[in-house]
Enzyme design. Structure first.
Site, PDB file in Angstrom:
ATOM      1  N   SER A 190       0.417  -1.374  -0.211  1.00  0.00           N
ATOM      2  CA  SER A 190      -0.054  -0.127   0.206  1.00  0.00           C
ATOM      3  C   SER A 190       0.686   0.818   0.160  1.00  0.00           C
ATOM      4  O   SER A 190       1.957   1.107   0.392  1.00  0.00           O
ATOM      5  CB  SER A 190      -1.020   0.595   1.426  1.00  0.00           C
ATOM      6  OG  SER A 190      -1.588   1.212   1.235  1.00  0.00           O
TER       7      SER A 190
ATOM      8  N   ASP B 153     -22.165  -1.050   1.435  1.00  0.00           N
ATOM      9  CA  ASP B 153     -20.803  -0.570   0.859  1.00  0.00           C
ATOM     10  C   ASP B 153     -20.302  -1.120  -0.571  1.00  0.00           C
ATOM     11  O   ASP B 153     -20.643  -0.225  -1.582  1.00  0.00           O
ATOM     12  CB  ASP B 153     -20.041  -0.833   1.967  1.00  0.00           C
ATOM     13  CG  ASP B 153     -20.008  -0.082   2.796  1.00  0.00           C
ATOM     14  OD1 ASP B 153     -20.740   0.863   3.327  1.00  0.00           O
ATOM     15  OD2 ASP B 153     -19.525  -0.221   4.233  1.00  0.00           O
TER      16      ASP B 153
END
Length: 398
Positions: A74, A183
């Site tokens: 990340s 979501d």
């Protein structure tokens, strides 16, 4: 693509992938975060909710591996994680990386042949903001995996609904967050300038969403996100506690779900519950589902003034009956309303995260400054405030 999501991101991700893994990715994909206009904790109660995708997205550069491992890096979190698909539920699920590897696992559980991936993530949905950074990551990995492994059955709206359920299983079973599906549906099914009316009463694959016009700019309005930076987490037990309380109320009432309870039934139904806590939880869910219906009706009539009372009632219900607000969220909502917002409420699972406000476009700066000042006066962390528009779904970007 908004200024907060520059066109340079895919190019930068390709360079980051080369630096991390020494080769070129097969492509770059992204999925949006989401704002829920109204309808909190209603999805797992077979109810209605009204989310929209926002331009802040999670981006992934990915390439298949010859083995059954996920290697993931990340740009926001230091270090590389390597996680084996085999024995995933018995071993180390990988912390934040579980949201990515869980998608591969869930696809395999659905009968697909998948392998490992090398992945670099650039997550521009603020973590812990209540804007669904986790589902954005899941859905970006999901559309990448569908492309890279040539998986059938995920084209079109019906296929995207099925893929949303794959991502829900990844989040529930691997990441350990007991979310209900709003979501992931928003990230995979949204359209620009529209909100998404989702109905969770019935099998997800059988329930098509309804697209509701939501172009505030055409009416001189803006949707302001107020990230309180009071971090929340859906796997810390509090969200799960509310879900268990709703399940307990369903068992006591002997109904298939709280969707089966109508607003006019509350005076008769609530006394049947032994606990005052459960009475409050049921009152919130039942009234919130009704507010979703009323909000859709107001938007279709372009009656934005009607949203004032609906948002006020929704926030009060979440604060008092469902008890998922916090001082930062209450301050953001109250201040925004006091300085000219047409409507404001907390959004998302609660216990921190973000609030939203519908604001005359000419007052966005005034409201933003007022909220920032109020947070300083209360000695809260400085909030992050930014307007958003309704964006499109997960996609391939390169």
């Amino acid at each position: 693509m908004s200024d907060s999501q520059p066109r340079a991101i895919p190019t930068a991700l390709v360079s980051a992938f080369r630096g991390a893994f020494g080769g070129k990715p097969s492509g770059v994909w992204s999925a949006p975060g989401r704002v829920n206009l109204i309808g909190e904790h209603t999805d797992y109660n077979h109810g209605l909710c009204l989310p929209l995708a926002i331009p802040r997205r999670a981006w992934v550069a990915a390439a298949p591996r010859a083995d059954r491992r996920l290697r993931i890096v990340s740009r926001q979190v230091p270090g590389e994680r390597t996680i084996a698909l085999d024995g995933l539920l018995e071993g180390n699920r990988g912390g934040w990386a579980a949201y990515a590897v869980g998608v591969l696992w869930a696809l395999e559980q659905a009968g697909h042949e998948v392998g490992g991936l090398d992945v670099v993530v650039d997550g521009r949905v603020p973590i812990g903001s209540g804007l669904s950074s986790s589902a954005a990551l899941e859905c970006a990995v999901a559309v990448a995996a569908v492309d890279l492994f040539g998986l059938d059955g995920y084209d079109g709206e019906e296929g995207r609904r099925a893929l949303a359920q794959i991502c829900v299983r990844a989040e529930n079973d691997v990441a350990g967050a007991p979310t209900g599906g709003m979501d992931q549906s928003a990230a995979l099914l949204a359209r620009a300038d529209e909100a998404l009316l989702l109905d969770f009463d019935g099998a997800p694959a059988d329930t098509a969403p309804v697209h509701v016009p939501f172009d505030l700019s055409a009416h001189g309005l803006a949707l302001l996100v107020m990230n309180t930076r009071a971090e929340h987490s859906l796997d810390d037990g509090q969200y799960g506690n509310r879900r268990e309380e709703c399940r307990a109320a369903v068992a006591e009432l002997g109904v298939p779900s709280l969707r089966a309870v109508q607003p006019g039934d509350l005076d008769r139904v609530l006394p049947r519950l032994a606990s005052e806590v459960l009475r409050r939880r049921v009152r919130h869910v039942v009234s919130e589902i009704e507010r979703v219906t009323q909000t859709v009706d107001a938007l279709e009539r372009e009656d934005f003034a009607a949203l004032t009372g609906l948002f006020d009632a929704s926030h009060a219900s979440m604060r008092d009956d469902f008890e998922i607000s916090c001082p930062e969220l209450d301050t953001a909502v109250e201040t925004a309303r006091a300085f000219g917002a047409l409507a404001a409420r907390m959004t998302g699972g609660g216990f921190g995260g973000s609030a939203i406000a519908i604001v005359p476009a000419s007052l966005v700066e005034r409201v933003s400054q007022a909220v920032t000042t109020a947070f300083a006066d209360h000695r809260f962390r400085e909030p992050e405030l930014f307007p958003v528009t309704a964006d499109g779904p997960a996609r391939r970007d390169r």
